[in-house]
Write an enzyme that holds these catalytic residues in place. Structure first.
Site, mmCIF file in Angstrom:
data_model
loop_
_atom_site.group_PDB
_atom_site.id
_atom_site.type_symbol
_atom_site.label_atom_id
_atom_site.label_comp_id
_atom_site.label_asym_id
_atom_site.label_seq_id
_atom_site.Cartn_x
_atom_site.Cartn_y
_atom_site.Cartn_z
ATOM 1 N NE ARG A 1 -0.223 0.347 3.883
ATOM 2 C CZ ARG A 1 0.351 -0.755 3.430
ATOM 3 N NH1 ARG A 1 1.660 -0.896 3.496
ATOM 4 N NH2 ARG A 1 -0.383 -1.728 2.933
ATOM 5 C CD GLN B 1 -3.742 2.215 12.404
ATOM 6 O OE1 GLN B 1 -4.563 2.039 13.291
ATOM 7 N NE2 GLN B 1 -2.448 2.016 12.587
ATOM 8 C CG ASP C 1 -4.051 0.356 4.638
ATOM 9 O OD1 ASP C 1 -4.058 0.102 3.415
ATOM 10 O OD2 ASP C 1 -3.015 0.332 5.324
ATOM 11 C CB SER D 1 -3.565 -3.021 5.532
ATOM 12 O OG SER D 1 -2.363 -2.280 5.489
ATOM 13 C CE1 TYR E 1 7.600 2.103 0.559
ATOM 14 C CE2 TYR E 1 7.988 4.183 1.713
ATOM 15 C CZ TYR E 1 7.125 3.302 1.058
ATOM 16 O OH TYR E 1 5.802 3.615 0.918
#
Length: 424
Positions: free
Chosen positions: A122, A127, A130, A133, A230
């Site tokens: 990522r 992008q 991805d 996503s 995270y």
């Protein structure tokens, strides 16, 4: 004659998506490839063979994969499909390698260079590639649509001469890509939306979409995110407070959507049986993590379970595939964007740079070996799935926590940050 790209028809009955669109077929031809689309590959994504043919593809059969230099798929090829591929072919798909060591080893044995699209880093450059996503975004949308369909009541508030219909209350658990789209979709449909996540950054993202954020926002919460974005595991004291707050909130909701999933791990349990039992009859829970064990106690993969208190737990498989016509178009563009980086623009031939960061991150097998560092021993020893992330990572079973221990605090600010991590 140029090199050949083969677009496979998916054999899995639960997979209606296809790995190309008429647009990407044209683009592949522009890169110098001859494109063969297996007959019927796009039928369940509303793309008939004629549309692929108009875009410049030849319509072929499964055996044509044997002469392809590149094979584009949605799901990992089966052993039967691998027998048709020539050694050295690049195979690009969502490989789902975790816990499937034998299948990963079979890819290596077949001699193909396999790329796992879900490992795409990522980063800004990637992008457009991805797939997590693009597909999670659609899953979040579809989760709200599925929840609304099962709820069988109106979502927006309606004021009429005959009386007022109250707005439905929707609670989103996990504010990743899927969660953010679920929030946006539920808001568009007029629901009152709340959301929770353990990452402080999620608070701004939720607020930017017009929803309210639910969390115990003490000092520990403010430090609950790693430098990589995270979630950190919280203390038992915080877990108890957050669990009590969440349990109390769930009891008042009409629709709950859970989205927490980290690749390679069983889904964390976010909603206990006690929480489900506290909900009103007719309420709905949509579990987007059901394929990895589910976030909801009592959820069953591929089924809609109705509990004793008449709460529906929706566990549809392959949720992006439920809107395959849209999902395929996005997935096809993800594949093309990646494949374009593997092509020498001068010679118009496949030229894989094994030092490229995208290649390093996604290459699963090459030259007869499993080369991805996370699976390099897949053909030598079995993969042992790590234990599930404790529900404590987001919420815990509230049965051990006194409900009054949590000061309710909802807050909001603005401006979302892109690509949240840790949830699908």
């Amino acid at each position: 004659m140029g090199q050949t790209v083969f677009i496979s028809r998916e054999l899995d009955a639960n997979e209606p998506r296809v790995a190309a669109s008429p647009d990407t077929v044209k683009r592949l031809a522009g890169l110098g490839f001859d494109v063969i689309v297996e007959a019927g590959a796009g039928t369940r994504s509303r793309i008939p063979d004629e549309e692929f043919a108009k875009a410049g593809a030849a319509i072929g059969k499964a055996s044509n994969a044997g002469k392809a230099d590149v094979v584009l798929k949605v799901r990992r090829p089966t052993d039967a499909e691998l027998k048709n591929y020539k050694a050295g072919a690049a195979v690009i798909a969502i490989m789902d390698p975790y816990g499937n060591d034998a299948e990963v080893a079979a890819l290596a044995k077949a001699g193909v260079t396999a790329f796992s699209m879900e490992f795409m880093p990522r980063i800004t450059r990637a992008q457009s590639m991805d797939v997590l996503s693009s597909q999670a975004n659609l899953a979040g949308y579809q989760a709200v649509i599925d929840g609304a369909a099962e709820y069988d009541r109106a979502l927006p508030m309606m004021m009429t001469a005959a009386g007022t219909v109250p707005a439905a209350k929707v609670f989103i658990m996990g504010v990743g890509v899927a969660g953010l789209q679920a929030i946006a979709t539920a808001r568009r449909l007029g629901a009152v939306v709340t959301a929770t996540d353990v990452r402080p950054a999620a608070k701004e993202q939720v607020a930017s979409l017009g929803a309210k954020f639910l969390a115990v926002e003490d000092e520990e919460f403010k430090a609950a995110e790693t430098a990589g974005g995270y979630a950190k595991e919280m203390s038992k004291e915080y877990q108890a407070k957050q669990a009590a707050l969440t349990a109390e909130h769930i009891a008042k909701q009409d629709i709950v959507i859970t989205t927490a999933l980290i690749p390679g791990r069983p889904a964390p349990k976010l909603v206990s049986a006690a929480m489900v039992a506290s909900m009103k009859p007719g309420s709905v829970i949509v579990d987007l993590a059901v394929e990895r064990g589910g976030n909801v106690e009592g959820a069953e993969a591929g089924k809609i379970v109705t509990t004793a208190n008449n709460v529906k737990i929706v566990g549809h498989l392959n949720v992006p595939g439920r809107i395959a016509a849209s999902a395929s178009l996005l997935y096809a563009r993800n594949l093309f964007a990646f494949l374009e980086t593997l092509v020498d623009k001068t010679t118009k031939t496949l030229a894989i740079n094994r030092d490229d960061d995208l290649v390093k991150a996604t290459m699963l097998t090459d030259g007869g070996k499993v080369v991805h560092p996370a699976f390099a021993k897949a053909d030598q020893q079995p993969y042992i799935e790590p234990p599930a992330i404790p529900a404590t990572t987001m919420v815990t079973d509230a049965s051990a926590a006194p409900k009054k221990s949590a000061p309710r605090k909802t807050a909001a600010s603005k401006s979302p940050s892109p690509k949240p991590k840790g949830t699908a």
